[in-house]
Design a protein around this motif. Structure first.
Motif, PDB file in Angstrom:
ATOM      1  N   LEU A  60       0.822  -1.198   0.000  1.00 33.46           N
ATOM      2  CA  LEU A  60       0.000   0.000   0.000  1.00 33.46           C
ATOM      3  C   LEU A  60       0.868   1.265   0.000  1.00 33.46           C
ATOM      4  CD1 LEU A  60      -2.831   1.233   0.179  1.00 33.46           C
ATOM      5  CD2 LEU A  60      -2.612   1.157   2.687  1.00 33.46           C
ATOM      6  N   ALA A  61       1.915   1.247   0.800  1.00 30.60           N
ATOM      7  CA  ALA A  61       2.815   2.404   0.846  1.00 30.60           C
ATOM      8  C   ALA A  61       3.504   2.598  -0.499  1.00 30.60           C
ATOM      9  CB  ALA A  61       3.847   2.214   1.959  1.00 30.60           C
ATOM     10  N   TYR A  62       3.893   1.486  -1.170  1.00 31.43           N
ATOM     11  CA  TYR A  62       4.563   1.585  -2.480  1.00 31.43           C
ATOM     12  C   TYR A  62       3.620   2.187  -3.512  1.00 31.43           C
ATOM     13  CZ  TYR A  62       7.071   0.258  -6.672  1.00 31.43           C
ATOM     14  OH  TYR A  62       7.722   0.284  -7.879  1.00 31.43           O
ATOM     15  N   TRP A  63       2.338   1.787  -3.436  1.00 33.41           N
ATOM     16  CA  TRP A  63       1.378   2.330  -4.398  1.00 33.41           C
ATOM     17  C   TRP A  63       1.080   3.793  -4.111  1.00 33.41           C
ATOM     18  CZ3 TRP A  63      -3.625   4.316  -4.081  1.00 33.41           C
ATOM     19  CH2 TRP A  63      -4.288   4.473  -5.310  1.00 33.41           C
ATOM     20  N   LEU A  64       0.969   4.131  -2.824  1.00 34.35           N
ATOM     21  CA  LEU A  64       0.623   5.502  -2.460  1.00 34.35           C
ATOM     22  C   LEU A  64       1.729   6.503  -2.772  1.00 34.35           C
ATOM     23  CD1 LEU A  64      -1.232   4.986   0.947  1.00 34.35           C
ATOM     24  CD2 LEU A  64      -2.235   5.638  -1.247  1.00 34.35           C
ATOM     25  N   LYS A  65       2.964   6.006  -2.919  1.00 31.19           N
ATOM     26  CA  LYS A  65       4.051   6.944  -3.203  1.00 31.19           C
ATOM     27  C   LYS A  65       3.873   7.632  -4.547  1.00 31.19           C
ATOM     28  CE  LYS A  65       7.374   3.854  -5.487  1.00 31.19           C
ATOM     29  NZ  LYS A  65       7.386   4.604  -6.728  1.00 31.19           N
ATOM     30  N   ASP A  66       3.137   7.013  -5.467  1.00 36.22           N
ATOM     31  CA  ASP A  66       2.908   7.616  -6.783  1.00 36.22           C
ATOM     32  C   ASP A  66       1.705   8.549  -6.806  1.00 36.22           C
ATOM     33  OD1 ASP A  66       5.046   6.295  -7.938  1.00 36.22           O
ATOM     34  OD2 ASP A  66       3.842   4.515  -8.400  1.00 36.22           O
ATOM     35  N   VAL A  67       0.935   8.551  -5.725  1.00 28.96           N
ATOM     36  CA  VAL A  67      -0.291   9.344  -5.727  1.00 28.96           C
ATOM     37  C   VAL A  67      -0.023  10.836  -5.920  1.00 28.96           C
ATOM     38  CG1 VAL A  67      -2.248  10.083  -4.312  1.00 28.96           C
ATOM     39  CG2 VAL A  67      -1.655   7.668  -4.490  1.00 28.96           C
ATOM     40  N   PRO A  68       0.951  11.441  -5.206  1.00 24.82           N
ATOM     41  CA  PRO A  68       1.187  12.874  -5.437  1.00 24.82           C
ATOM     42  C   PRO A  68       1.533  13.180  -6.892  1.00 24.82           C
ATOM     43  CG  PRO A  68       2.267  12.157  -3.425  1.00 24.82           C
ATOM     44  CD  PRO A  68       1.794  10.924  -4.103  1.00 24.82           C
ATOM     45  N   GLY A  69       2.421  12.340  -7.469  1.00 24.12           N
ATOM     46  CA  GLY A  69       2.780  12.567  -8.868  1.00 24.12           C
ATOM     47  C   GLY A  69       1.607  12.393  -9.796  1.00 24.12           C
ATOM     48  N   LEU A  70       0.770  11.357  -9.518  1.00 23.43           N
ATOM     49  CA  LEU A  70      -0.416  11.135 -10.342  1.00 23.43           C
ATOM     50  C   LEU A  70      -1.397  12.291 -10.208  1.00 23.43           C
ATOM     51  CD1 LEU A  70      -0.993   7.340  -9.636  1.00 23.43           C
ATOM     52  CD2 LEU A  70      -0.256   8.364 -11.794  1.00 23.43           C
ATOM     53  N   ALA A  71      -1.519  12.824  -8.989  1.00 24.85           N
ATOM     54  CA  ALA A  71      -2.429  13.953  -8.785  1.00 24.85           C
ATOM     55  C   ALA A  71      -1.965  15.176  -9.559  1.00 24.85           C
ATOM     56  CB  ALA A  71      -2.517  14.265  -7.286  1.00 24.85           C
ATOM     57  N   VAL A  72      -0.643  15.422  -9.533  1.00 26.80           N
ATOM     58  CA  VAL A  72      -0.102  16.559 -10.284  1.00 26.80           C
ATOM     59  C   VAL A  72      -0.300  16.347 -11.773  1.00 26.80           C
ATOM     60  CG1 VAL A  72       2.000  17.809 -10.866  1.00 26.80           C
ATOM     61  CG2 VAL A  72       1.555  17.182  -8.489  1.00 26.80           C
ATOM     62  N   SER A  73      -0.028  15.116 -12.239  1.00 26.88           N
ATOM     63  CA  SER A  73      -0.212  14.815 -13.655  1.00 26.88           C
ATOM     64  C   SER A  73      -1.670  14.969 -14.064  1.00 26.88           C
ATOM     65  CB  SER A  73       0.268  13.392 -13.942  1.00 26.88           C
ATOM     66  OG  SER A  73       0.040  13.044 -15.282  1.00 26.88           O
ATOM     67  N   TRP A  74      -2.592  14.522 -13.200  1.00 22.94           N
ATOM     68  CA  TRP A  74      -4.021  14.650 -13.487  1.00 22.94           C
ATOM     69  C   TRP A  74      -4.418  16.124 -13.552  1.00 22.94           C
ATOM     70  CZ3 TRP A  74      -8.195  16.662 -10.790  1.00 22.94           C
ATOM     71  CH2 TRP A  74      -9.464  16.313 -11.255  1.00 22.94           C
ATOM     72  N   ALA A  75      -3.903  16.903 -12.603  1.00 25.19           N
ATOM     73  CA  ALA A  75      -4.218  18.333 -12.583  1.00 25.19           C
ATOM     74  C   ALA A  75      -3.705  19.013 -13.843  1.00 25.19           C
ATOM     75  CB  ALA A  75      -3.621  18.982 -11.337  1.00 25.19           C
ATOM     76  N   ARG A  76      -2.477  18.641 -14.262  1.00 26.80           N
ATOM     77  CA  ARG A  76      -1.947  19.222 -15.491  1.00 26.80           C
ATOM     78  C   ARG A  76      -2.805  18.863 -16.690  1.00 26.80           C
ATOM     79  NH1 ARG A  76       4.570  18.004 -14.957  1.00 26.80           N
ATOM     80  NH2 ARG A  76       5.054  19.674 -13.465  1.00 26.80           N
ATOM     81  N   ARG A  77      -3.249  17.626 -16.735  1.00 29.38           N
ATOM     82  CA  ARG A  77      -4.010  17.172 -17.880  1.00 29.38           C
ATOM     83  C   ARG A  77      -5.351  17.887 -17.986  1.00 29.38           C
ATOM     84  NH1 ARG A  77      -3.778  12.852 -21.202  1.00 29.38           N
ATOM     85  NH2 ARG A  77      -1.978  12.066 -20.054  1.00 29.38           N
ATOM     86  N   PHE A  78      -5.985  18.168 -16.846  1.00 34.37           N
ATOM     87  CA  PHE A  78      -7.346  18.694 -16.874  1.00 34.37           C
ATOM     88  C   PHE A  78      -7.436  20.196 -16.615  1.00 34.37           C
ATOM     89  CE2 PHE A  78      -8.041  14.181 -16.233  1.00 34.37           C
ATOM     90  CZ  PHE A  78      -9.105  13.922 -17.077  1.00 34.37           C
ATOM     91  N   PHE A  79      -6.365  20.805 -16.112  1.00 30.41           N
ATOM     92  CA  PHE A  79      -6.475  22.222 -15.760  1.00 30.41           C
ATOM     93  C   PHE A  79      -5.390  23.094 -16.400  1.00 30.41           C
ATOM     94  CE2 PHE A  79      -8.369  19.951 -12.107  1.00 30.41           C
ATOM     95  CZ  PHE A  79      -9.649  20.474 -12.179  1.00 30.41           C
ATOM     96  N   ILE A  80      -4.443  22.487 -17.124  1.00 30.01           N
ATOM     97  CA  ILE A  80      -3.336  23.245 -17.712  1.00 30.01           C
ATOM     98  C   ILE A  80      -3.164  22.831 -19.170  1.00 30.01           C
ATOM     99  CG2 ILE A  80      -0.837  23.669 -17.651  1.00 30.01           C
ATOM    100  CD1 ILE A  80      -0.936  23.240 -14.638  1.00 30.01           C
ATOM    101  N   SER A  81      -2.986  23.805 -20.062  1.00 29.51           N
ATOM    102  CA  SER A  81      -2.696  23.536 -21.477  1.00 29.51           C
ATOM    103  C   SER A  81      -1.223  23.842 -21.747  1.00 29.51           C
ATOM    104  CB  SER A  81      -3.575  24.397 -22.383  1.00 29.51           C
ATOM    105  OG  SER A  81      -4.936  24.068 -22.208  1.00 29.51           O
TER     106      SER A  81
END
Length: 409
Positions: free
Chosen positions: A40-61
């Motif tokens: 669970l900890a190994y999977w959660l370590k990517d969450v911040p990066g995934l959140a930033v990537s998601w934000a870039r994809r949907f809120f930044i051009s």
């Protein structure tokens, strides 16, 4: 201490463990829980990066251009140099762009007095700017892979990329307008032999500057416009979309000038091909004709000088007559291109060279008639009475336009 007999002795109970406590005390389960917690900890370590990537994809051009696309990258750099807001950064990268008409070495340009101009653009790293009413950040970095190239990324808040595409389009239009006033002249590349290199940039020449007999230049221009607008018709008929012209007449009658003016009028390139060039051989000419830049006029001057009947006119000609004909007819020849051949002696040309299908129009450019002399005079002096007198005086002499121009100069 002595206990009285009346004290009731109660048996001492051993401490008991409930089922859950005994369950978690099992080593195997503890190991399983530790493994699950680690996963669970190994999977959660990517969450911040995934959140930033998601934000870039949907809120930044973001728009990215790199130096491997030479035209777009140069256009963007030049546009950044002229943009007042981008001049507000304090970290610059400079690129030089030659200003001369010939693409030669820098040393030759400098000797000719053609110093390059430096274009400034935001340097490597991150730049945050307010451009056209919005917050924009620009990142520029150097990418090192199998090759080294620069990359520029422009970003802003919002999912629509309209502003970014508009910014790039303005850069493209600015670059195009800089070159639209010039005429690109190409020659065969002497180092590779199978492609073309831009030999020079010249000023575009208006068609009105070439004074031919009444209606000749206008008729050719109309014919070319009709050809470029008939691609679908050629496809329907199954005919190769190519067109050939033969311009013939005495020296100095404006054959080359006419081709240059037509190319200028239609914003085309001019590719000049000398059949005496050492790179023009039976093996290379097919590749050359297939690689002619799109929307180009292919100009072969004095074609009668290279062949006598069907033999090479001199030792410098490495191309055979049959090889030349096969190249003109080759299926690899770029469609949409136009061939102009010029000659001073049309009677010396082999009929196979100028037959229908290779040459579609034959245009004679002759010596000046009286009306042509009048219009030539008016280019230099708007005196209509003097122009009529000049034309009447010199019409019987049989002068070429070049001779008349020399006299009027």
């Amino acid at each position: 201490w002595v206990l009285s007999p009346d004290v009731v002795r109660k048996p001492i109970r051993e401490p008991t463990l409930d089922a859950s406590t005994s369950l978690f005390s099992q080593p195997a389960l503890q190991a399983a829980l530790l493994a699950a917690a680690g996963a669970l900890a190994y999977w959660l370590k990517d969450v911040p990066g995934l959140a930033v990537s998601w934000a870039r994809r949907f809120f930044i051009s973001t728009l990215t251009v790199d130096s491997r696309d030479e035209f777009l990258f140069s256009a963007l750099i030049e546009y950044m140099d002229t943009h007042p807001r981008l001049r507000g950064v304090n970290q610059f990268t400079a690129r030089s762009v030659r200003q001369g008409t010939a693409y030669q070495s820098l040393e030759e340009d400098l000797r000719a007095g053609q110093a390059p101009k430096a274009y400034l653009s935001p340097g490597e790293g991150l730049h945050i700017l307010w451009i056209d009413g919005r917050l924009v950040w620009i990142r520029r970095d150097l990418q090192v892979t199998q090759s080294v190239f620069e990359r520029i990324s422009l970003s802003h808040f919002g999912r629509s990329g309209d502003w970014l595409s508009g910014f790039l389009q303005r850069a493209i239009e600015a670059r195009a307008s800089r070159e639209s006033d010039t005429l690109s002249v190409y020659i065969p590349n002497p180092f590779h032999g199978g492609d073309w290199m831009r030999a020079r940039l010249g000023s575009r020449r208006p068609l009105s500057s070439v004074v031919l007999k009444a209606g000749q230049a206008e008729a050719l221009l109309a014919d070319l416009k009709s050809f470029y607008g008939a691609h679908e018709r050629y496809a329907e008929l199954g005919i190769p979309w190519r067109r050939g012209y033969l311009l013939y007449g005495p020296p100095g009658t404006g054959k080359t000038s006419l081709v240059t003016a037509l190319a200028s009028e239609l914003h085309l390139n001019v590719c000049t091909l000398s059949l005496a060039s050492p790179v023009v051989t039976d093996e290379k000419i097919h590749t050359l004709l297939a690689a002619v830049p799109q929307r180009s006029l292919l100009l072969i001057e004095d074609v009668d000088a290279f062949f006598r009947q069907r033999d090479a006119a001199h030792a410098q000609v490495k191309l055979s007559f049959s090889g030349f004909l096969n190249a003109l007819d080759g299926v690899a020849t770029q469609e949409g291109n136009v061939l102009f051949m010029t000659t001073n002696h049309a009677d010396r040309l082999d009929e196979a060279l100028i037959r229908a299908g290779r040459i579609d129009e034959r245009v004679e450019l002759g010596l000046c008639d009286e009306e042509q002399l009048r219009r030539l005079y008016l280019k230099f002096d708007p005196d209509e009475v003097a122009a009529l007198a000049f034309a009447a005086e010199f019409a019987p002499q049989g002068l070429s336009p070049a001779q008349v121009q020399g006299r009027l100069m």
